[in-house]
Design a protein around this motif. Structure first.
Motif, PDB file in Angstrom:
ATOM      1  N   THR A  97       0.834  -1.206   0.000  1.00  0.00           N
ATOM      2  CA  THR A  97       0.000   0.000   0.000  1.00  0.00           C
ATOM      3  C   THR A  97       0.864   1.248   0.000  1.00  0.00           C
ATOM      4  O   THR A  97       1.834   1.349   0.765  1.00  0.00           O
ATOM      5  CB  THR A  97      -0.920   0.027   1.236  1.00  0.00           C
ATOM      6  OG1 THR A  97      -1.693  -1.160   1.283  1.00  0.00           O
ATOM      7  CG2 THR A  97      -1.853   1.227   1.174  1.00  0.00           C
ATOM      8  N   ILE A  98       0.521   2.203  -0.835  1.00  0.00           N
ATOM      9  CA  ILE A  98       1.219   3.491  -0.859  1.00  0.00           C
ATOM     10  C   ILE A  98       0.730   4.324   0.316  1.00  0.00           C
ATOM     11  O   ILE A  98      -0.460   4.620   0.440  1.00  0.00           O
ATOM     12  CB  ILE A  98       0.949   4.236  -2.180  1.00  0.00           C
ATOM     13  CG1 ILE A  98       1.537   3.453  -3.357  1.00  0.00           C
ATOM     14  CG2 ILE A  98       1.526   5.649  -2.127  1.00  0.00           C
ATOM     15  CD1 ILE A  98       1.229   4.057  -4.709  1.00  0.00           C
ATOM     16  N   THR A  99       1.649   4.708   1.196  1.00  0.00           N
ATOM     17  CA  THR A  99       1.293   5.494   2.376  1.00  0.00           C
ATOM     18  C   THR A  99       2.015   6.830   2.436  1.00  0.00           C
ATOM     19  O   THR A  99       1.750   7.635   3.333  1.00  0.00           O
ATOM     20  CB  THR A  99       1.600   4.711   3.657  1.00  0.00           C
ATOM     21  OG1 THR A  99       2.995   4.355   3.686  1.00  0.00           O
ATOM     22  CG2 THR A  99       0.754   3.439   3.731  1.00  0.00           C
ATOM     23  N   ALA A 100       2.939   7.084   1.514  1.00  0.00           N
ATOM     24  CA  ALA A 100       3.676   8.354   1.480  1.00  0.00           C
ATOM     25  C   ALA A 100       3.040   9.273   0.447  1.00  0.00           C
ATOM     26  O   ALA A 100       2.793   8.871  -0.693  1.00  0.00           O
ATOM     27  CB  ALA A 100       5.140   8.109   1.145  1.00  0.00           C
ATOM     28  N   ALA A 101       2.781  10.514   0.838  1.00  0.00           N
ATOM     29  CA  ALA A 101       2.107  11.463  -0.047  1.00  0.00           C
ATOM     30  C   ALA A 101       2.875  11.681  -1.348  1.00  0.00           C
ATOM     31  O   ALA A 101       2.284  11.707  -2.441  1.00  0.00           O
ATOM     32  CB  ALA A 101       1.905  12.790   0.673  1.00  0.00           C
ATOM     33  N   ASP A 102       4.204  11.843  -1.264  1.00  0.00           N
ATOM     34  CA  ASP A 102       5.001  12.080  -2.472  1.00  0.00           C
ATOM     35  C   ASP A 102       4.950  10.886  -3.423  1.00  0.00           C
ATOM     36  O   ASP A 102       4.885  11.051  -4.647  1.00  0.00           O
ATOM     37  CB  ASP A 102       6.455  12.379  -2.102  1.00  0.00           C
ATOM     38  CG  ASP A 102       6.618  13.754  -1.478  1.00  0.00           C
ATOM     39  OD1 ASP A 102       5.694  14.588  -1.647  1.00  0.00           O
ATOM     40  OD2 ASP A 102       7.647  14.005  -0.829  1.00  0.00           O
ATOM     41  N   GLU A 103       4.967   9.680  -2.855  1.00  0.00           N
ATOM     42  CA  GLU A 103       4.889   8.483  -3.694  1.00  0.00           C
ATOM     43  C   GLU A 103       3.541   8.399  -4.389  1.00  0.00           C
ATOM     44  O   GLU A 103       3.453   8.022  -5.571  1.00  0.00           O
ATOM     45  CB  GLU A 103       5.126   7.240  -2.845  1.00  0.00           C
ATOM     46  CG  GLU A 103       5.219   5.952  -3.660  1.00  0.00           C
ATOM     47  CD  GLU A 103       5.471   4.734  -2.786  1.00  0.00           C
ATOM     48  OE1 GLU A 103       5.390   3.604  -3.322  1.00  0.00           O
ATOM     49  OE2 GLU A 103       5.727   4.903  -1.575  1.00  0.00           O
ATOM     50  N   LEU A 104       2.483   8.781  -3.691  1.00  0.00           N
ATOM     51  CA  LEU A 104       1.162   8.762  -4.309  1.00  0.00           C
ATOM     52  C   LEU A 104       1.073   9.803  -5.421  1.00  0.00           C
ATOM     53  O   LEU A 104       0.506   9.533  -6.481  1.00  0.00           O
ATOM     54  CB  LEU A 104       0.079   9.019  -3.258  1.00  0.00           C
ATOM     55  CG  LEU A 104      -1.362   8.988  -3.777  1.00  0.00           C
ATOM     56  CD1 LEU A 104      -1.700   7.621  -4.365  1.00  0.00           C
ATOM     57  CD2 LEU A 104      -2.356   9.351  -2.668  1.00  0.00           C
ATOM     58  N   ARG A 105       1.647  10.983  -5.201  1.00  0.00           N
ATOM     59  CA  ARG A 105       1.645  12.017  -6.250  1.00  0.00           C
ATOM     60  C   ARG A 105       2.326  11.500  -7.512  1.00  0.00           C
ATOM     61  O   ARG A 105       1.852  11.736  -8.629  1.00  0.00           O
ATOM     62  CB  ARG A 105       2.336  13.281  -5.750  1.00  0.00           C
ATOM     63  CG  ARG A 105       1.580  14.041  -4.663  1.00  0.00           C
ATOM     64  CD  ARG A 105       2.234  15.392  -4.407  1.00  0.00           C
ATOM     65  NE  ARG A 105       1.639  16.076  -3.270  1.00  0.00           N
ATOM     66  CZ  ARG A 105       2.095  16.037  -2.033  1.00  0.00           C
ATOM     67  NH1 ARG A 105       3.209  15.319  -1.758  1.00  0.00           N
ATOM     68  NH2 ARG A 105       1.493  16.680  -1.055  1.00  0.00           N
ATOM     69  N   ILE A 106       3.452  10.813  -7.346  1.00  0.00           N
ATOM     70  CA  ILE A 106       4.167  10.262  -8.498  1.00  0.00           C
ATOM     71  C   ILE A 106       3.307   9.228  -9.212  1.00  0.00           C
ATOM     72  O   ILE A 106       3.217   9.206 -10.446  1.00  0.00           O
ATOM     73  CB  ILE A 106       5.510   9.642  -8.049  1.00  0.00           C
ATOM     74  CG1 ILE A 106       6.449  10.735  -7.543  1.00  0.00           C
ATOM     75  CG2 ILE A 106       6.151   8.851  -9.184  1.00  0.00           C
ATOM     76  CD1 ILE A 106       7.720  10.206  -6.889  1.00  0.00           C
ATOM     77  N   ASP A 107       2.664   8.370  -8.444  1.00  0.00           N
ATOM     78  CA  ASP A 107       1.813   7.334  -9.039  1.00  0.00           C
ATOM     79  C   ASP A 107       0.647   7.962  -9.801  1.00  0.00           C
ATOM     80  O   ASP A 107       0.293   7.510 -10.898  1.00  0.00           O
ATOM     81  CB  ASP A 107       1.286   6.404  -7.939  1.00  0.00           C
ATOM     82  CG  ASP A 107       0.735   5.104  -8.499  1.00  0.00           C
ATOM     83  OD1 ASP A 107       1.170   4.689  -9.590  1.00  0.00           O
ATOM     84  OD2 ASP A 107      -0.124   4.490  -7.851  1.00  0.00           O
ATOM     85  N   LEU A 108       0.053   9.020  -9.251  1.00  0.00           N
ATOM     86  CA  LEU A 108      -1.056   9.692  -9.935  1.00  0.00           C
ATOM     87  C   LEU A 108      -0.589  10.373 -11.219  1.00  0.00           C
ATOM     88  O   LEU A 108      -1.341  10.457 -12.201  1.00  0.00           O
ATOM     89  CB  LEU A 108      -1.712  10.710  -9.001  1.00  0.00           C
ATOM     90  CG  LEU A 108      -2.375  10.128  -7.744  1.00  0.00           C
ATOM     91  CD1 LEU A 108      -2.977  11.236  -6.893  1.00  0.00           C
ATOM     92  CD2 LEU A 108      -3.443   9.114  -8.122  1.00  0.00           C
TER      93      LEU A 108
END
Length: 317
Positions: A227-238
């Motif tokens: 599960t992605i739990t880091a905000a920066d990692e989620l931004r990259i994924d989006l």
């Protein structure tokens, strides 16, 4: 995979006796090897009364009379294009002063509109917006049903349709099951975290910076090691979702479960629904996920075209 902020999924894998089925509605299930899929529960709802209202055993004696009077005001306004406060008070059997207070409350909520300088009352924009949303959702479901059935036949994994709800989450409204014994159970009516599901990432990818920052104020709950739990990692994924035009979720909501999703867009580019293919990670691997994404893109385009045609026909009626 269906999505919603702040909820935790239970991802069942069922082993039904039948090969194929289309799930229209289901009660929440636990994840187990269930041989009783397809059971229906007898409805406990009372039979409808006049004009679609339901009656209780005491003929509605316990219903809120203020709400019923407000509904009477709305119906009377719809039936009379010359409606005013006095005529609506008579229709509802209320003193004029009481009717005026109720009309003012409905006006504040957007359900009625009083014309300035004229003693007239009209249906308000909020009521019309709700009606349009209902019609749009029905049109989308009607357009999507045959396309999703063909999609599932092509990719041989479970296909679902989720619609954007008024509160900003995703409601899963239609599911067609994969023709395998090992497949996800029914998700109809369920919601799942946006950050951990393919359909949720499609929705998040449409957020502007302010919306996304507001969403990220809440912790991203870890459901699995992936599960992605880091905000920066989620931004990259989006960002990748926006580039590819589809979203992926691999073991992020439940280990062993993967999904691919793409958006369905309205006439002005707004997201109206999400089309998803889900299945066991061992089957929906990299090559098959890419193939599913291609099928999803074509299916979403067909649904958008069909939705446009149905809108045009509805306007012509």
């Amino acid at each position: 995979m269906p999505s919603s902020p702040g909820t935790s999924p239970g991802w069942p894998l069922t082993c039904p006796a039948r090969d194929t089925s289309t799930v229209e509605a289901a009660e929440p299930q636990r994840w187990d090897m269930d041989e009783t899929e397809g059971r229906t529960r007898p409805s406990a709802l009372p039979s409808p009364g006049p004009r679609g209202r339901t009656r209780t055993g005491d003929e509605g004696a316990k219903l809120n009379q203020s709400v019923r009077k407000a509904i009477t005001l709305l119906r009377a306004t719809a039936d009379d294009h010359r409606a005013n406060v006095s005529s609506l008070a008579r229709a509802a059997g209320l003193p004029r002063a009481t009717a005026l207070r109720m009309i003012q409350t409905l006006e504040q909520e957007g359900f009625l509109l009083r014309v300035a300088g004229d003693d007239r009352v009209l249906l308000g924009p909020e009521l019309l917006r709700l009606a349009r949303n209902t019609d749009e959702g029905l049109l989308l479901l009607e357009a999507a049903r045959p396309v999703i059935a063909e999609l599932v036949a092509a990719v041989r994994e479970t296909g679902t349709l989720s619609v954007v709800a008024p509160d900003g989450g995703l409601d899963l409204v239609h599911q067609v099951d994969a023709p395998h014994h090992l497949r996800p159970g029914s998700w109809v009516g369920q919601r799942f975290p946006l950050h951990a599901s393919a359909s949720g990432k499609v929705l998040l990818a449409t957020f502007d910076d302010e919306q996304l920052e507001r969403f990220l104020r809440e912790p991203l709950v870890r459901l699995t090691p992936s599960t992605i739990t880091a905000a920066d990692e989620l931004r990259i994924d989006l960002g990748r979702v926006r580039e590819r035009g589809h979203a992926l979720s691999v073991d992020e909501a439940e280990e062993g479960l993967s999904g691919v999703a793409t958006g369905i867009y309205g006439q002005v580019g707004e997201l109206v629904g999400v089309l998803t293919v889900s299945g066991p990670t061992q089957r929906l691997d990299g090559r098959r996920a890419r193939r599913a994404a291609d099928h999803l893109t074509r299916a979403a385009g067909r649904i958008e075209s069909a939705l446009h045609q149905r809108r045009e026909r509805a306007r012509a009626l």
